[in-house]
Design a protein around this motif. Sequence first.
Motif, PDB file in Angstrom:
ATOM      1  N   SER A 250       0.804  -1.218   0.000  1.00 43.09           N
ATOM      2  CA  SER A 250       0.000   0.000   0.000  1.00 43.09           C
ATOM      3  C   SER A 250       0.838   1.270   0.000  1.00 43.09           C
ATOM      4  N   SER A 251       2.055   1.198   0.507  1.00 44.11           N
ATOM      5  CA  SER A 251       2.942   2.365   0.495  1.00 44.11           C
ATOM      6  C   SER A 251       4.386   1.904   0.665  1.00 44.11           C
ATOM      7  N   ARG A 252       5.293   2.813   0.281  1.00 44.69           N
ATOM      8  CA  ARG A 252       6.726   2.532   0.369  1.00 44.69           C
ATOM      9  C   ARG A 252       7.429   3.776   0.891  1.00 44.69           C
ATOM     10  N   ASN A 253       8.463   3.568   1.675  1.00 46.58           N
ATOM     11  CA  ASN A 253       9.204   4.693   2.234  1.00 46.58           C
ATOM     12  C   ASN A 253      10.691   4.375   2.187  1.00 46.58           C
TER      13      ASN A 253
ATOM     14  N   GLU B  52       6.857  -3.593  -5.702  1.00 40.61           N
ATOM     15  CA  GLU B  52       6.377  -2.275  -6.104  1.00 40.61           C
ATOM     16  C   GLU B  52       4.981  -2.031  -5.526  1.00 40.61           C
ATOM     17  N   GLN B  53       4.524  -0.825  -5.672  1.00 41.11           N
ATOM     18  CA  GLN B  53       3.170  -0.481  -5.217  1.00 41.11           C
ATOM     19  C   GLN B  53       2.152  -1.439  -5.862  1.00 41.11           C
TER      20      GLN B  53
END
Length: 209
Positions: free
Chosen positions: A134-137, A200-201
């Motif tokens: 759902s998200s990447r940081n 990936e997303q």
Amino acid sequence: MARPSSGSGSGLFVTALTAAALAVVAFFAFQASAADDRPSAAGEPSAPAASEGDSDGAGGAGGGGEGEGEGAEEPSDPALPEESGTGRRVVYALAQQRVWLVDVAADGSGEEVVSTFEVFPSPVSPEPGEYAVSSRNPQGTGSDGVPMEHAVIFHADAEGVVFGFSAATDGSVPDPESTQRTGAIRQSRADGDTMWEFAEQGTAVVVVA
């Protein structure tokens, strides 16, 4: 006719004794020479043989050196769990504390495991099921207060615990006995790089027991 003098007879007698003595000496000398030339008796080696211990020791050392390690198989990675979804995905096995990165084979023949490695979960784990990234940081601070990188988030439960894969920049791993409710799933920094490139997303994340 004149008789031989007694001196002449004595000389002949001495000469005869000397000849006999020389004959005896020659006989014993011949016997000694023949004994030296005779082969050794059966069962008696003509030269000292290597001891059994020396032979075994040399053979054992040689055999062990050559054979050691031959035929040993490299340990194989654990197999991808059954019933773990299809298509491009991350599979996370809770009991094994391991993930598999699975992709579709380039030749279209099926699926292939791109990579698999151990992970180190926090005290709280997600329920088995299928999720998605759902998200990447790329960098930040984890819910446990530890600086981290390459966070790949895939779920947050009803109590607000966030679950995701990441790597601590200091190489540390969570304490599973901690009373702090966090959902960080830590990896080594190298494995974190691999996960970051793959997940990936929207990539599916399948959690199995």
